[in-house]
Scaffold this active site. Sequence first.
Site, PDB file in Angstrom:
ATOM      1  N   CYS A 189      -1.099  -0.211   0.938  1.00  0.00           N
ATOM      2  CA  CYS A 189      -0.764  -0.606   2.312  1.00  0.00           C
ATOM      3  C   CYS A 189       0.429  -1.561   2.381  1.00  0.00           C
ATOM      4  CB  CYS A 189      -1.979  -1.230   2.991  1.00  0.00           C
ATOM      5  SG  CYS A 189      -2.533  -2.770   2.236  1.00  0.00           S
TER       6      CYS A 189
ATOM      7  N   ARG B 177     -11.946  -4.078   2.542  1.00  0.00           N
ATOM      8  CA  ARG B 177     -10.561  -4.300   2.117  1.00  0.00           C
ATOM      9  C   ARG B 177     -10.011  -5.462   2.933  1.00  0.00           C
ATOM     10  NH1 ARG B 177      -5.641  -2.276   4.462  1.00  0.00           N
ATOM     11  NH2 ARG B 177      -6.918  -0.820   5.664  1.00  0.00           N
TER      12      ARG B 177
ATOM     13  N   ASP C 184     -12.777   0.070   4.623  1.00  0.00           N
ATOM     14  CA  ASP C 184     -12.326   1.214   3.825  1.00  0.00           C
ATOM     15  C   ASP C 184     -11.987   0.809   2.388  1.00  0.00           C
ATOM     16  OD1 ASP C 184     -10.014  -0.231   4.241  1.00  0.00           O
ATOM     17  OD2 ASP C 184      -8.883   1.421   5.139  1.00  0.00           O
TER      18      ASP C 184
ATOM     19  N   CYS D 276      -7.066  -7.321   3.809  1.00  0.00           N
ATOM     20  CA  CYS D 276      -5.624  -7.082   3.826  1.00  0.00           C
ATOM     21  C   CYS D 276      -4.969  -8.406   4.212  1.00  0.00           C
ATOM     22  CB  CYS D 276      -5.337  -5.983   4.843  1.00  0.00           C
ATOM     23  SG  CYS D 276      -3.649  -5.432   4.871  1.00  0.00           S
TER      24      CYS D 276
ATOM     25  N   HIS E 297      -6.538  -9.365   7.927  1.00  0.00           N
ATOM     26  CA  HIS E 297      -7.658  -8.658   8.537  1.00  0.00           C
ATOM     27  C   HIS E 297      -8.529  -8.042   7.446  1.00  0.00           C
ATOM     28  CE1 HIS E 297      -4.796  -8.936  11.856  1.00  0.00           C
ATOM     29  NE2 HIS E 297      -5.869  -8.925  12.632  1.00  0.00           N
TER      30      HIS E 297
ATOM     31  N   HIS F 200      -4.653 -18.261   9.711  1.00  0.00           N
ATOM     32  CA  HIS F 200      -4.734 -16.794   9.781  1.00  0.00           C
ATOM     33  C   HIS F 200      -4.337 -16.255   8.411  1.00  0.00           C
ATOM     34  CE1 HIS F 200      -4.184 -12.668  11.169  1.00  0.00           C
ATOM     35  NE2 HIS F 200      -3.012 -12.689  10.543  1.00  0.00           N
TER      36      HIS F 200
END
Length: 132
Positions: free
Chosen positions: A67, A119, A111, A121, A107, A104
């Site tokens: 990704c 996951r 999956d 990310c 996310h 932050h």
Amino acid sequence: MSDYKVKKSDAEWRAQLDPMQFEVTRHAATERAFTGQYWDHFADGRYRCVCCGEPLFDAATKFDAGCGWPSFSAAVKDEGVERVMDHSHGMIRVEVRCQNCGAHLGHVFDDGPAPTGERFCINSAAIDFEPR
């Protein structure tokens, strides 16, 4: 929103962080895919919150999700990350933040690989690497 242990003003965060780190961690921005320093980094160690140093992810749970962002199948400890529903950009996602300072991070999606199926990310700009 949690009552975070580490609290600083925007001016204090700006003095501590570089501009990308500030925008990502304090304003939930996202770095472009395949541009962060840790998306293809696979050394042994831990990834800590760039804002407060809290251990968040271990290299043992890092994997290449394709990704363009660092991906982890689990946090170092579940209570170390806060999960918040995110309805921005016309999507429904689960944002993850540092439980210690509210930074932050990115996310979490469902999956990922076994055994967690998750996951995480994560933006490279939200983490620092500490070699083992």
